[in-house]
Design a protein around this motif. Structure first.
Motif, short mmCIF file in Angstrom:
data_model
loop_
_atom_site.label_atom_id
_atom_site.label_comp_id
_atom_site.label_asym_id
_atom_site.label_seq_id
_atom_site.Cartn_x
_atom_site.Cartn_y
_atom_site.Cartn_z
N ALA A 34 1.32 -1.00 0.09
CA ALA A 34 0.06 -0.11 0.16
C ALA A 34 1.12 1.44 0.33
N LYS A 91 -3.09 9.46 -5.86
CA LYS A 91 -3.77 8.86 -4.48
C LYS A 91 -3.53 7.41 -3.63
N VAL A 93 -3.20 3.39 -2.66
CA VAL A 93 -4.28 2.27 -3.00
C VAL A 93 -3.37 0.96 -2.81
N GLU A 94 -3.90 0.52 -3.01
CA GLU A 94 -3.47 -1.38 -2.07
C GLU A 94 -3.74 -2.27 -3.18
N ARG A 96 -2.67 -5.79 -4.30
CA ARG A 96 -2.28 -7.88 -4.58
C ARG A 96 -0.99 -7.97 -5.70
N GLU A 116 -4.33 -7.22 -8.55
CA GLU A 116 -5.57 -7.10 -7.51
C GLU A 116 -5.73 -5.61 -6.98
N VAL A 117 -6.82 -5.06 -7.44
CA VAL A 117 -6.23 -3.64 -6.98
C VAL A 117 -7.51 -3.65 -5.85
N LEU A 118 -7.40 -3.94 -4.59
CA LEU A 118 -8.17 -3.72 -3.68
C LEU A 118 -8.37 -2.22 -2.82
N GLU A 119 -8.19 -1.29 -2.92
CA GLU A 119 -8.68 0.08 -2.65
C GLU A 119 -8.30 1.04 -3.34
N ILE A 120 -8.82 2.22 -3.47
CA ILE A 120 -8.07 3.29 -4.05
C ILE A 120 -8.86 4.36 -3.12
N LYS A 121 -8.39 5.04 -2.61
CA LYS A 121 -9.24 6.00 -1.98
C LYS A 121 -7.81 7.71 -2.02
#
Length: 136
Positions: A34, A91, A93-94, A96, A116-121
């Motif tokens: 991340a 941004k 990002v988290e 995998r 894989e993209v786990l999170e974007i904030k």
């Protein structure tokens, strides 16, 4: 004599094939990273691949008093996954990923391949400028 040569040649080809598979297709590690997405670019002379860099939060260094940022350079094989990350530059990002021992030209330049993209904030913290405008 010819039969022995064929057996030795077969064993040699088999060993080379297993060695090639182990170095380029065996998943050495898997994990999640991340941080802030620095860039994502599609490049290459023959094989166009997606390459990116993640700046991880926190600073570590073996030398006291020095500063070193933690960067994670990766490749992406999926165009749809790359298009999602394309709009996330800057941004948080988290991601995998899978780690291979050696990269392949058509898979990317890095031994780390994002799966894989786990999170974007949005990045946390103030949205204020560091040097405010001063009117005189």
């Amino acid at each position: 004599m010819k039969k022995t040569l064929k057996i030795v040649l077969f064993i040699l080809v088999l060993v080379l094939a297993v060695l090639f598979w182990w170095r380029h297709y065996f998943v050495f590690g898997e994990g999640v990273k991340a941080g802030d997405l620095n860039f994502l670019v599609r490049k290459g002379y023959i094989f166009k691949t997606w390459e990116g860099r993640l700046i991880q939060t926190g600073f570590k260094t073996p030398t006291p008093g020095a500063i070193q940022s933690n960067e994670f350079e990766f490749s992406i094989t999926s165009d749809s996954l790359a298009h999602v990350l394309e709009r996330a530059s800057g941004k948080f990002v988290e991601l995998r990923y899978k780690e291979y021992i050696k990269p392949l030209p058509w898979r990317g330049m890095s031994q780390y391949v994002v799966t894989e993209v786990l999170e974007i904030k949005e990045p946390e913290g103030d949205k204020e400028t560091l040097v405010p405008y001063q009117a005189n």
